[in-house]
Design an enzyme around this catalytic site. Structure first.
Site, PDB file in Angstrom:
ATOM      1  N   HIS A 140       6.955  -2.487   1.178  1.00  0.00           N
ATOM      2  CA  HIS A 140       8.180  -1.740   1.454  1.00  0.00           C
ATOM      3  C   HIS A 140       8.015  -1.057   2.807  1.00  0.00           C
ATOM      4  CE1 HIS A 140      10.848   1.928   0.106  1.00  0.00           C
ATOM      5  NE2 HIS A 140      11.380   1.237   1.096  1.00  0.00           N
TER       6      HIS A 140
ATOM      7  N   HIS B   7       3.007  -2.185  -5.274  1.00  0.00           N
ATOM      8  CA  HIS B   7       3.986  -1.726  -4.275  1.00  0.00           C
ATOM      9  C   HIS B   7       3.259  -0.965  -3.165  1.00  0.00           C
ATOM     10  CE1 HIS B   7       8.141  -0.542  -3.168  1.00  0.00           C
ATOM     11  NE2 HIS B   7       7.617   0.639  -2.843  1.00  0.00           N
TER      12      HIS B   7
ATOM     13  N   SER C 203       3.254   2.171  -7.150  1.00  0.00           N
ATOM     14  CA  SER C 203       3.145   2.452  -5.717  1.00  0.00           C
ATOM     15  C   SER C 203       1.786   3.063  -5.431  1.00  0.00           C
ATOM     16  CB  SER C 203       4.230   3.423  -5.273  1.00  0.00           C
ATOM     17  OG  SER C 203       3.908   3.914  -3.988  1.00  0.00           O
TER      18      SER C 203
ATOM     19  N   ASP D 206      13.215   2.351  -6.974  1.00  0.00           N
ATOM     20  CA  ASP D 206      12.055   3.013  -6.379  1.00  0.00           C
ATOM     21  C   ASP D 206      12.326   4.498  -6.226  1.00  0.00           C
ATOM     22  OD1 ASP D 206       9.841   3.735  -4.911  1.00  0.00           O
ATOM     23  OD2 ASP D 206      10.242   2.412  -3.215  1.00  0.00           O
TER      24      ASP D 206
ATOM     25  N   MET E 178       9.083   1.248   5.635  1.00  0.00           N
ATOM     26  CA  MET E 178       9.915   2.375   6.053  1.00  0.00           C
ATOM     27  C   MET E 178       9.529   2.690   7.493  1.00  0.00           C
ATOM     28  SD  MET E 178       9.594   4.414   2.462  1.00  0.00           S
ATOM     29  CE  MET E 178       8.159   3.415   2.028  1.00  0.00           C
TER      30      MET E 178
ATOM     31  N   ASP F 143       3.743   1.138   0.248  1.00  0.00           N
ATOM     32  CA  ASP F 143       4.700   1.902   1.040  1.00  0.00           C
ATOM     33  C   ASP F 143       4.170   2.120   2.450  1.00  0.00           C
ATOM     34  OD1 ASP F 143       6.910   2.505  -0.741  1.00  0.00           O
ATOM     35  OD2 ASP F 143       5.459   3.651  -1.917  1.00  0.00           O
TER      36      ASP F 143
ATOM     37  N   MET G 119      16.862   2.758  -3.703  1.00  0.00           N
ATOM     38  CA  MET G 119      16.061   3.977  -3.578  1.00  0.00           C
ATOM     39  C   MET G 119      16.697   5.074  -4.436  1.00  0.00           C
ATOM     40  SD  MET G 119      13.587   3.118  -1.605  1.00  0.00           S
ATOM     41  CE  MET G 119      12.845   4.757  -1.726  1.00  0.00           C
TER      42      MET G 119
ATOM     43  N   MET H 181       4.909   3.707   6.079  1.00  0.00           N
ATOM     44  CA  MET H 181       5.743   4.760   6.694  1.00  0.00           C
ATOM     45  C   MET H 181       5.240   5.079   8.097  1.00  0.00           C
ATOM     46  SD  MET H 181       6.083   7.382   3.498  1.00  0.00           S
ATOM     47  CE  MET H 181       6.452   6.820   1.830  1.00  0.00           C
TER      48      MET H 181
HETATM   49  C1  DX5 Z   1       9.165   6.768  -1.494  1.00  0.00           C
HETATM   50  C2  DX5 Z   1       8.416   5.493  -1.814  1.00  0.00           C
HETATM   51  C3  DX5 Z   1       8.152   5.307  -3.257  1.00  0.00           C
HETATM   52  C4  DX5 Z   1       7.300   6.381  -3.862  1.00  0.00           C
HETATM   53  C5  DX5 Z   1       7.611   6.466  -5.310  1.00  0.00           C
HETATM   54  O1  DX5 Z   1       9.518   6.746  -0.159  1.00  0.00           O
HETATM   55  O2  DX5 Z   1       9.141   4.365  -1.368  1.00  0.00           O
HETATM   56  O3  DX5 Z   1       7.603   4.033  -3.501  1.00  0.00           O
HETATM   57  O4  DX5 Z   1       5.952   6.150  -3.701  1.00  0.00           O
HETATM   58  O5  DX5 Z   1       6.889   7.531  -5.830  1.00  0.00           O
HETATM   59  P1  DX5 Z   1       7.283   8.214  -7.217  1.00  0.00           P
HETATM   60  O6  DX5 Z   1       7.222   7.149  -8.255  1.00  0.00           O
HETATM   61  O7  DX5 Z   1       6.240   9.257  -7.381  1.00  0.00           O
HETATM   62  O8  DX5 Z   1       8.671   8.765  -7.047  1.00  0.00           O
HETATM   63 ZN    ZN Z   2       8.549   2.287  -1.966  1.00  0.00          ZN
END
Ligand code: DX5
Ligand code: ZN
Length: 234
Positions: A71, A38, A13, A178, A73, A40, A142, A42
């Site tokens: 991904h 990956h 990620s 994840d 969110m 993320d 998750m 948000m």
């Molecule tokens: C959390 C994200 C993850 C996050 C994982 O909301 O979707 O992808 O970056 O990070 P680690 O591996 O540090 O838990």
């Molecule tokens: Zn993620």
């Protein structure tokens, strides 16, 4: 072969990368041997954090030679799905709570020529996807509550991986896990049937490190997972 994790994939990620040099960071993790990247996204609405949008995805896309695993969110994502597809996403995953008409959202993603995924929060039961299985290429389990990197792995999610595999039957749907993945937790989810492991902090640390460091971090996770898969040695 459907639902087999014989060659587990590692999807770092970039949430934990140095955002001032995303191109360099992506080249480094790919040279270091990752399988997917990956991303993320948000919105400070669906989750209490804010990251990047489709324009940044467009700019990082040329640096990604493997697979762009986006991904989302964000709530709602529908109006932006076209932009993420145009930016070059290979997979787009959405959260069902943010999309009341999940079947339609998944149809839109497929219609854009992108593989469709759903991400299940720790508190979300698997039956929310029971009637859309034939529209899915990926399910993200998750193993933390979404929003931040560096959180602790939730062991309660391991059984969900097993339940999903049973629910999928022979369908060719990948299971990605994840959150909180590191060498000590990777074997737990690999043994349960995970196909793709997302790892942010366990790969990047604080970010902007050398390719050698990233390679060692990826190898440690991959080896730990492989040790429990089909008798393979890491
Ligand atoms: C959390 C994200 C993850 C996050 C994982 O909301 O979707 O992808 O970056 O990070 P680690 O591996 O540090 O838990
Ligand atoms: Zn993620």
């Amino acid at each position: 072969m459907s639902n087999k994790n014989a060659s587990i994939k590692i999807s770092p990620s970039i949430l934990s990368a140095d955002f001032a040099q995303l191109g360099n960071e992506i080249r480094a993790i790919e040279s270091a041997g990752c399988d997917w990247v990956h991303v993320d996204v948000m919105d400070n609405h669906y989750v209490p954090n804010l990251t990047i949008g489709p324009d940044v995805c467009k700019w990082i896309r040329p640096h990604i030679k493997t697979v762009m695993d986006v991904h989302l969110m964000i709530e709602p994502a529908d109006a932006l799905l076209g932009a993420f597809a145009k930016a070059g996403a290979d997979y787009i995953s959405v959260h069902p709570e943010a999309h009341p008409h999940l079947d339609r959202t998944l149809q839109v993603i497929a219609g854009l020529g992108v593989k469709a995924g759903v991400a299940l929060n720790p508190s979300t039961p698997i039956n929310v996807i029971e009637n859309v299985l034939d529209r899915l290429d990926l399910v993200i389990v998750m193993s933390v509550n979404p929003g931040f990197g560096g959180q602790s792995f939730l062991h309660s999610q391991i059984q969900k991986i097993r339940d999903l595999k049973t629910m999928f039957g022979g369908r060719d749907i990948l299971i990605e896990v994840d959150g909180g993945i590191k060498p000590s937790t990777a074997p737990l989810v690999a043994e349960a049937g995970a196909d793709v492991l997302v790892a942010g902090s366990a790969v990047f640390g604080k970010g902007a490190q050398s390719e050698d460091v990233y390679a060692a971090n990826i190898k440690a996770i991959r080896d730990a997972a492989n040790r429990v898969i089909n008798g393979a040695m890491g």
